[in-house]
Design a protein around this motif. Structure first.
Motif, short mmCIF file in Angstrom:
data_model
loop_
_atom_site.label_atom_id
_atom_site.label_comp_id
_atom_site.label_asym_id
_atom_site.label_seq_id
_atom_site.Cartn_x
_atom_site.Cartn_y
_atom_site.Cartn_z
N GLU A 30 0.78 -1.10 0.14
CA GLU A 30 0.06 0.41 0.05
C GLU A 30 0.57 1.23 0.10
OE1 GLU A 30 -3.13 2.13 2.65
OE2 GLU A 30 -2.92 -0.08 2.82
N ARG A 48 2.24 1.84 -3.46
CA ARG A 48 1.34 2.30 -4.34
C ARG A 48 1.12 4.21 -4.03
NH1 ARG A 48 -0.90 -2.98 -4.01
NH2 ARG A 48 -0.81 -4.45 -5.81
N ALA A 90 3.51 5.89 -5.85
CA ALA A 90 3.71 5.90 -7.38
C ALA A 90 2.54 6.70 -7.56
CB ALA A 90 3.24 4.43 -6.98
N ALA A 91 1.32 6.41 -6.61
CA ALA A 91 0.11 8.03 -7.23
C ALA A 91 0.75 9.42 -6.79
CB ALA A 91 -1.18 7.65 -5.58
N ARG A 116 2.68 9.52 -10.23
CA ARG A 116 1.89 10.16 -11.11
C ARG A 116 1.59 11.27 -11.66
NH1 ARG A 116 -1.67 4.32 -13.20
NH2 ARG A 116 0.36 4.32 -13.96
N ALA A 139 6.50 6.15 -11.20
CA ALA A 139 5.42 5.43 -10.75
C ALA A 139 4.94 3.53 -11.09
CB ALA A 139 4.13 6.36 -11.42
N GLU A 140 5.45 3.49 -12.19
CA GLU A 140 4.92 2.12 -13.16
C GLU A 140 5.50 1.44 -11.85
OE1 GLU A 140 2.59 1.14 -14.85
OE2 GLU A 140 1.65 3.13 -14.86
N TYR A 171 4.21 0.69 -8.66
CA TYR A 171 3.38 -0.15 -9.06
C TYR A 171 3.48 -1.37 -9.05
CZ TYR A 171 0.19 3.30 -9.66
OH TYR A 171 -0.59 4.30 -8.65
N THR A 172 4.91 -2.12 -9.87
CA THR A 172 5.75 -3.25 -9.99
C THR A 172 5.94 -4.33 -9.10
OG1 THR A 172 5.61 -3.44 -12.59
CG2 THR A 172 6.90 -4.42 -11.98
N ALA A 232 4.88 -3.10 -5.83
CA ALA A 232 3.92 -3.68 -5.32
C ALA A 232 3.60 -4.83 -5.05
CB ALA A 232 2.81 -2.83 -4.90
N ASP A 233 3.58 -5.36 -7.12
CA ASP A 233 2.71 -6.32 -7.05
C ASP A 233 3.66 -7.85 -6.99
OD1 ASP A 233 0.11 -5.07 -7.95
OD2 ASP A 233 0.73 -5.40 -10.24
#
Length: 479
Positions: free
Chosen positions: A436, A439, A442-443, A446, A454-455, A458-459, A461-462
């Protein structure tokens, strides 16, 4: 406690029935969070039930929207089978065929008779691996029991739909299924679509009324005469099976070596009754009694020189005071707990007290103070090797910084949460709030046009949720 033992006994009884009732294809276990570990032990132990002839395999991989985990489970199943083959050959002299890794490839075509779509493609690798292992089984083994106990389930019905595909696949007829989910999850909808004689559900959850009754039994000791004890003032003769008496001097010396007061053995039961009594009183809405007993517990722990227990009692007392809207007194209690924990170098307890203090400050809308306290909590937790608290505290500090428009501080705190995660155990990172934090950061990137960063976040975080970020404890142990 009776409430816990009854819930676990219920699971053992239903699990034993599942072992015997071969027509039952699916055993759904809904367990409360505090009973997950013992429930897993019981389920694992059912493989050794005298009526069982199947190989049981446990899978704890998370089930998320981003990754259903079937590919990882498939690889683990094949690796497990190779280990089991080697054990059978070594211990029993029984040779069983290998389940080739090629079973993972090209399975989607074999599922053409099932409904088409992404769900079919997701389960295909596991279907291939399970089918290959089932084909390789030889006596005394008869069939597979696949225990799915995901640490995270984002959509229980989506998981149920995929399990349904596998249950109804003729190629999987040698497999039976156990699904362990949190008691808070809704009842899986697939149970409404399966024939009732082919599934069984067990609620491994302590009964609340029995739980309260157990607490009362601990708090309010029964009359000794009912328990077979001698009346007060009567010194009964020794029983023949009593252990030999211990020299009081030895007891005194042992307590001293352990850093305990000479009164510890006599007063410890009173301390337990006060703590449990306060919790029970608070639950029953008797706030005044709860605070009185918790203060007595705090003072008794302090008099016995139990610094760690004293801090814990103070934090509990602060929560009771806060719940009764006496927040200034709660703040005083928490600051005292932090000072005591710091003096005795109790890192975990200090971090917990600071976490509670920060929460209370934020409830009073003292956001800058709360953010500073969260940061202090994170620093102390990391030093005490409690990364789960450190990550959460950095994340909360960042969110408070955002609320007061201090974005540079928020970015710094989110980054700290990610830094701690990268250096922590992978399995811990998976269940932490680090994804979290990544992300949220990342927000922010962005919003400022930093799309590449940001990407990447996000990667990351996954990957955290797939337990791919952090330190591999097995590799560390080998080193």
């Amino acid at each position: 406690m009776q409430a816990i033992s009854s819930a676990l006994n219920r699971l053992l009884e239903d699990g034993s029935w599942f072992v015997r009732a071969k027509e039952v294809n699916l055993f759904v276990v809904k367990a409360s969070a505090d009973l997950r570990k013992p429930a897993l032990k019981i389920l694992g132990g059912l493989e050794f039930h005298h009526d069982n002839r199947s190989a049981w395999v446990l899978f704890e991989e998370a089930y998320t929207r981003a990754d259903s985990g079937w590919q990882v489970r498939a690889h683990r199943l094949l690796a497990h089978w190779e280990d089991r083959r080697a054990a059978f050959l070594k211990n029993e002299g029984i040779e069983m065929p290998s389940a080739p890794a090629s079973a993972l490839a090209g399975q989607a075509g074999l599922l053409a008779h099932l409904e088409a779509g992404a769900r079919t493609a997701r389960v295909a690798p596991f279907r291939g691996a399970a089918g290959a292992v089932a084909t390789a089984l030889r006596p005394p083994l008869e069939g597979l029991v696949l225990v799915l106990a995901p640490t995270i389930v984002e959509e229980v019905d989506a998981l149920g739909n995929e399990i349904e595909l596998l249950i109804k696949d003729p190629a999987m007829k040698a497999c039976r299924w156990v699904l362990l989910v949190d008691a808070a999850e809704p009842r899986p909808a697939l149970l409404d679509r399966l024939d009732a004689k082919h599934w069984l559900q067990c609620d491994c959850v302590p009964d609340p009324k029995q739980h309260d009754k157990d607490l009362r039994a601990l708090v309010y000791a029964p009359n000794p005469s009912f328990a077979g004890a001698a009346p007060r003032g009567v010194n009964p003769p020794r029983r023949v099976d009593d252990p030999p008496p211990v020299d009081p001097a030895v007891v005194e010396r042992t307590l001293k070596e352990a850093g305990l007061s000479s009164e510890y053995l006599a007063k410890a039961p009173d301390l337990q009754r006060l703590v449990l009594g306060a919790a029970l009183a608070m639950k029953e809405g008797k706030g005044v009694d709860a605070i009185r007993m918790q203060r007595d517990a705090r003072d008794l722990a302090a008099s016995l020189g139990l610094a760690e227990v004293t801090v814990i009692c103070q934090v509990s007392l602060a929560s009771y005071l806060s719940g009764l809207n006496q927040r200034d007194l709660a703040l005083t209690e928490l600051r005292s707990a932090i000072e005591l924990a710091t003096r005795h170098d109790l890192g975990l307890q200090e971090a917990q007290a600071r976490l509670a203090l920060a929460l209370l400050l934020s409830l009073q809308q003292r956001l800058p103070e709360a953010a500073r306290e969260y940061a202090a909590c994170a620093t102390r937790a990391e030093k005490a090797n409690v990364p789960l608290i450190a990550i959460e505290a950095w994340r909360l500090a960042a969110q408070l910084a955002l609320q007061v428009k201090a974005e540079p501080q928020a970015i710094s705190c989110f980054s700290e949460a990610i830094r701690v995660a990268v250096g922590s155990e992978k399995e811990m990172v998976k269940v932490s709030s680090a994804p979290e934090a990544a992300r949220r950061l990342a927000a922010l990137c962005r919003e400022r046009g930093l799309n590449a960063q940001a990407e990447s976040l996000y990667t990351q975080a996954d990957a955290m949720e797939r337990a791919e970020v952090g330190v591999d404890t097995a590799a560390q142990a080998e080193e």
